[in-house]
Design a protein around this motif. Structure first.
Motif, PDB file in Angstrom:
ATOM      1  N   ALA A   1       0.819  -1.211   0.000  1.00 23.93           N
ATOM      2  CA  ALA A   1       0.000   0.000   0.000  1.00 23.93           C
ATOM      3  C   ALA A   1       0.855   1.263   0.000  1.00 23.93           C
ATOM      4  O   ALA A   1       0.433   2.307  -0.519  1.00 23.93           O
ATOM      5  CB  ALA A   1      -0.938  -0.003   1.207  1.00 23.93           C
ATOM      6  N   LEU A   2       2.062   1.183   0.549  1.00 16.02           N
ATOM      7  CA  LEU A   2       2.937   2.349   0.630  1.00 16.02           C
ATOM      8  C   LEU A   2       3.625   2.672  -0.697  1.00 16.02           C
ATOM      9  O   LEU A   2       4.246   3.736  -0.822  1.00 16.02           O
ATOM     10  CB  LEU A   2       4.001   2.120   1.705  1.00 16.02           C
ATOM     11  CG  LEU A   2       3.475   2.071   3.142  1.00 16.02           C
ATOM     12  CD1 LEU A   2       4.577   1.640   4.100  1.00 16.02           C
ATOM     13  CD2 LEU A   2       2.903   3.427   3.559  1.00 16.02           C
ATOM     14  N   ALA A   3       3.536   1.768  -1.679  1.00 17.91           N
ATOM     15  CA  ALA A   3       4.125   2.004  -3.012  1.00 17.91           C
ATOM     16  C   ALA A   3       5.584   2.465  -2.880  1.00 17.91           C
ATOM     17  O   ALA A   3       5.981   3.512  -3.410  1.00 17.91           O
ATOM     18  CB  ALA A   3       3.291   3.026  -3.793  1.00 17.91           C
ATOM     19  N   LEU A   4       6.398   1.684  -2.179  1.00 17.00           N
ATOM     20  CA  LEU A   4       7.778   2.066  -1.921  1.00 17.00           C
ATOM     21  C   LEU A   4       8.614   2.127  -3.191  1.00 17.00           C
ATOM     22  O   LEU A   4       9.669   2.766  -3.221  1.00 17.00           O
ATOM     23  CB  LEU A   4       8.405   1.097  -0.915  1.00 17.00           C
ATOM     24  CG  LEU A   4       7.744   1.081   0.471  1.00 17.00           C
ATOM     25  CD1 LEU A   4       8.400   0.030   1.362  1.00 17.00           C
ATOM     26  CD2 LEU A   4       7.795   2.461   1.139  1.00 17.00           C
ATOM     27  N   GLU A   5       8.144   1.497  -4.244  1.00 17.06           N
ATOM     28  CA  GLU A   5       8.839   1.585  -5.530  1.00 17.06           C
ATOM     29  C   GLU A   5       8.898   3.025  -6.029  1.00 17.06           C
ATOM     30  O   GLU A   5       9.825   3.408  -6.757  1.00 17.06           O
ATOM     31  CB  GLU A   5       8.146   0.690  -6.569  1.00 17.06           C
ATOM     32  CG  GLU A   5       8.264  -0.809  -6.296  1.00 17.06           C
ATOM     33  CD  GLU A   5       7.302  -1.311  -5.228  1.00 17.06           C
ATOM     34  OE1 GLU A   5       7.386  -2.492  -4.864  1.00 17.06           O
ATOM     35  OE2 GLU A   5       6.454  -0.502  -4.748  1.00 17.06           O
ATOM     36  N   ASP A   6       7.906   3.842  -5.637  1.00 19.67           N
ATOM     37  CA  ASP A   6       7.917   5.257  -6.018  1.00 19.67           C
ATOM     38  C   ASP A   6       9.011   6.029  -5.301  1.00 19.67           C
ATOM     39  O   ASP A   6       9.296   7.188  -5.646  1.00 19.67           O
ATOM     40  CB  ASP A   6       6.564   5.909  -5.702  1.00 19.67           C
ATOM     41  CG  ASP A   6       5.426   5.319  -6.524  1.00 19.67           C
ATOM     42  OD1 ASP A   6       5.711   4.681  -7.557  1.00 19.67           O
ATOM     43  OD2 ASP A   6       4.261   5.507  -6.139  1.00 19.67           O
ATOM     44  N   HIS A   7       9.609   5.425  -4.280  1.00 18.69           N
ATOM     45  CA  HIS A   7      10.672   6.073  -3.510  1.00 18.69           C
ATOM     46  C   HIS A   7      12.000   5.352  -3.677  1.00 18.69           C
ATOM     47  O   HIS A   7      12.878   5.424  -2.805  1.00 18.69           O
ATOM     48  CB  HIS A   7      10.268   6.143  -2.043  1.00 18.69           C
ATOM     49  CG  HIS A   7       9.052   6.986  -1.801  1.00 18.69           C
ATOM     50  ND1 HIS A   7       9.108   8.349  -1.604  1.00 18.69           N
ATOM     51  CD2 HIS A   7       7.733   6.655  -1.781  1.00 18.69           C
ATOM     52  CE1 HIS A   7       7.889   8.824  -1.447  1.00 18.69           C
ATOM     53  NE2 HIS A   7       7.037   7.822  -1.544  1.00 18.69           N
ATOM     54  N   GLY A   8      12.169   4.636  -4.780  1.00 16.15           N
ATOM     55  CA  GLY A   8      13.460   4.074  -5.146  1.00 16.15           C
ATOM     56  C   GLY A   8      13.664   2.600  -4.902  1.00 16.15           C
ATOM     57  O   GLY A   8      14.695   2.046  -5.288  1.00 16.15           O
ATOM     58  N   LEU A   9      12.703   1.920  -4.263  1.00 14.28           N
ATOM     59  CA  LEU A   9      12.875   0.495  -4.006  1.00 14.28           C
ATOM     60  C   LEU A   9      12.666  -0.307  -5.285  1.00 14.28           C
ATOM     61  O   LEU A   9      11.673  -0.113  -5.990  1.00 14.28           O
ATOM     62  CB  LEU A   9      11.880   0.026  -2.940  1.00 14.28           C
ATOM     63  CG  LEU A   9      11.872  -1.471  -2.616  1.00 14.28           C
ATOM     64  CD1 LEU A   9      13.228  -1.926  -2.091  1.00 14.28           C
ATOM     65  CD2 LEU A   9      10.764  -1.797  -1.630  1.00 14.28           C
ATOM     66  N   GLU A  10      13.605  -1.193  -5.569  1.00 16.52           N
ATOM     67  CA  GLU A  10      13.494  -2.073  -6.738  1.00 16.52           C
ATOM     68  C   GLU A  10      13.726  -3.512  -6.295  1.00 16.52           C
ATOM     69  O   GLU A  10      14.747  -3.835  -5.692  1.00 16.52           O
ATOM     70  CB  GLU A  10      14.520  -1.688  -7.808  1.00 16.52           C
ATOM     71  CG  GLU A  10      14.451  -2.547  -9.063  1.00 16.52           C
ATOM     72  CD  GLU A  10      15.501  -2.188 -10.094  1.00 16.52           C
ATOM     73  OE1 GLU A  10      15.684  -2.971 -11.053  1.00 16.52           O
ATOM     74  OE2 GLU A  10      16.162  -1.135  -9.939  1.00 16.52           O
TER      75      GLU A  10
END
Length: 479
Positions: free
Chosen positions: A72-81
């Motif tokens: 839900a936090l969409a951490l991919e939008d903050h650089g997580l791959e």
């Protein structure tokens, strides 16, 4: 001192997960971390040689990718791959006998001979309904939203891993599942130990066993970036020994185990609650080794190079005996050995041509015994010439693990033993396990349900309790 809505103590995955639930709703939130950098079990550091980046604790994150809150936090939008190894897990059953958990159920079952159909029948219903299953498991004990799925799961999950193993005719399938179940650090003849093997094997098929590009610190960095973008504040190098050290807040949320909770707030807690915390049981410790290597591991069987995670532990009986020895205060001649080789799939963690790897084995809680030779001897059996590749090594015994992170009491990285008595009722039996008798003090660590792992769900459900009890707010939606 500045007043806050919430102060969170500890910046591990659960502390940050809780903090994000508050900041998402606009609450003025402070995270206080004892060490120089945030992360807890998600830190990555050059432990052995310059340029070789090692995950201090965890590397492979099936529940991190699958976690409803982290999604839900969409951490991919903050650089997580996320990076997916070719196969989620490789398991060495014996000389020349390796079985791999593949993303495909069919490809896994094809390796299991006459047990292929039984394996498919075991996992397929839960792979198809994995989201429903995970929502029910990753949280406190409650009435399930999908009771038929949970009833079907419970019939299998309440067995011991030894009992589940007896349903197969050959040794490959029980060995594969036992190696996965041993992540629980619970004796494999205990009730519900099959649940760990079943959930994580199912996760392997449903979402994989991925690693974060650059190291597990990337998960922490993404969480911190989102938290700060929402106005959250983070301070480091501040070791909290008493609640009185903290600034004024309407609620305090502690990412600590019962041992630290007693130290921080014990004088204010009720006598009955203190007694409950004092009875909380910690589990096995770990002895962990990290290596900087000049090349990839020279496996006898190349199938071991298809996964970041390799279990070098033999048959179900071998694994169970090794775990029983550790619980009896001994170290097996060939302990359960979990080996991780992330640079086969993420070369960014080492200089060109170099590799990093780590391994741990389970040892008695608080052990200071050096298991380096046993681990490397075991590796040489399956990868002759491994020692010749070692540029530098670093070992941490269980006592040193606790010095690194006080939440790892006696080297227990799961925040307390997860046997049937403490699987859901942690830190003690309570309707709301995250609340304490103090109306403004809550617990969000892996000593609460659903326990250990980088999934953040202990933090999410603790935040949910705080939001309802203190602020009268609904929690953010899960994915």
């Amino acid at each position: 001192m500045t007043a806050y809505d919430v102060v969170v103590v500890g910046s591990g995955p659960n502390g940050l997960a809780a903090a994000l639930a508050f900041s998402e709703l606009g609450l003025h939130t402070l995270v206080v971390e004892a060490r120089d950098t945030p992360g807890g079990g998600m830190r990555t550091s050059a432990l052995t040689a310059p340029g070789y980046l090692h995950d201090v604790c965890s590397t492979v994150h099936p529940l991190g990718l699958a976690s409803p809150w982290l999604r839900a936090l969409a951490l991919e939008d903050h650089g997580l791959e996320w990076i997916h190894p070719t196969a989620p897990v490789a398991h060495v059953v014996g000389p020349g006998e390796v079985v791999t958990l593949e993303r495909s159920i069919a490809d896994t079952a094809a390796q299991l001979g006459p047990d292929g159909d039984a394996y498919r029948a075991l996992v397929e219903p839960f792979v198809e309904k994995f989201d429903e299953l995970l929502r029910a498991i990753l949280g406190p004990l409650r009435i399930p939203r999908h009771p038929l799925v949970m009833a079907q799961f419970g019939l299998r999950a309440l067995r011991s891993m030894r009992g589940l193993g007896r349903t197969f005719r050959t040794r490959a399938a029980p060995a594969l599942l036992a190696g996965i179940a041993a992540h629980s650090m619970v004796p494999l003849d205990g009730l519900a130990t099959s649940s760990f093997g079943l959930v994580l094997a199912t996760a392997g098929h449903a979402v994989g066993w991925p690693i974060a590009r650059g190291g597990s610190q990337a998960i922490c960095d993404a969480m911190v970036a989102r938290f700060r973008a929402q106005g959250g504040e983070l301070v480091t190098r501040t070791y909290v020994e008493r609640l009185e050290q903290l600034p004024r807040a309407r609620a305090y949320v502690l990412d600590v185990t019962p041992k630290q909770l007693l130290a921080i707030a014990g004088e204010r807690l009720s006598a009955g609650y203190r007694r409950g915390l004092e009875q909380f049981r910690y589990g096995l410790g770990v002895f962990k080794m990290d290596w900087a290597l000049s090349g990839p591991v020279p496996w006898r069987d190349p199938r071991c190079a298809r996964s970041a995670t390799v279990h070098l532990s033999g048959t179900l009986d071998d694994i169970a005996a090794a775990e029983d020895a550790a619980h009896a205060g001994k170290i097996a001649e060939r302990p359960f050995l979990l080996f991780v080789q992330p640079t086969l799939f993420d070369p960014s963690r080492a200089p060109a041509g170099g590799h990093v790897a780590w391994a741990y084995c389970h040892v008695p809680n608080g052990s200071t015994i050096d298991v380096t030779r046993a681990i490397e001897d075991h590796l040489e059996l399956h990868a002759p010439g491994f020692r010749d590749l070692v540029i530098a090594r670093r070992a941490m015994n269980s006592a040193q693990m606790e010095s690194y992170n006080p939440n790892y009491v006696g080297g227990d990285i799961n925040g307390g033993i997860s046997d049937l008595a403490q699987l859901f009722f942690r830190p003690m039996p309570r309707f709301d396990p995250y609340a304490t008798p103090l109306p403004d003090v809550f617990v969000c660590s892996s000593s609460t349900p659903p326990g250990g792992g980088v999934h953040g769900m202990c933090g999410y459900y603790a935040a949910r309790s705080v939001l309802a009890r203190v602020f009268g707010k609904q929690p953010p939606d899960l994915a």
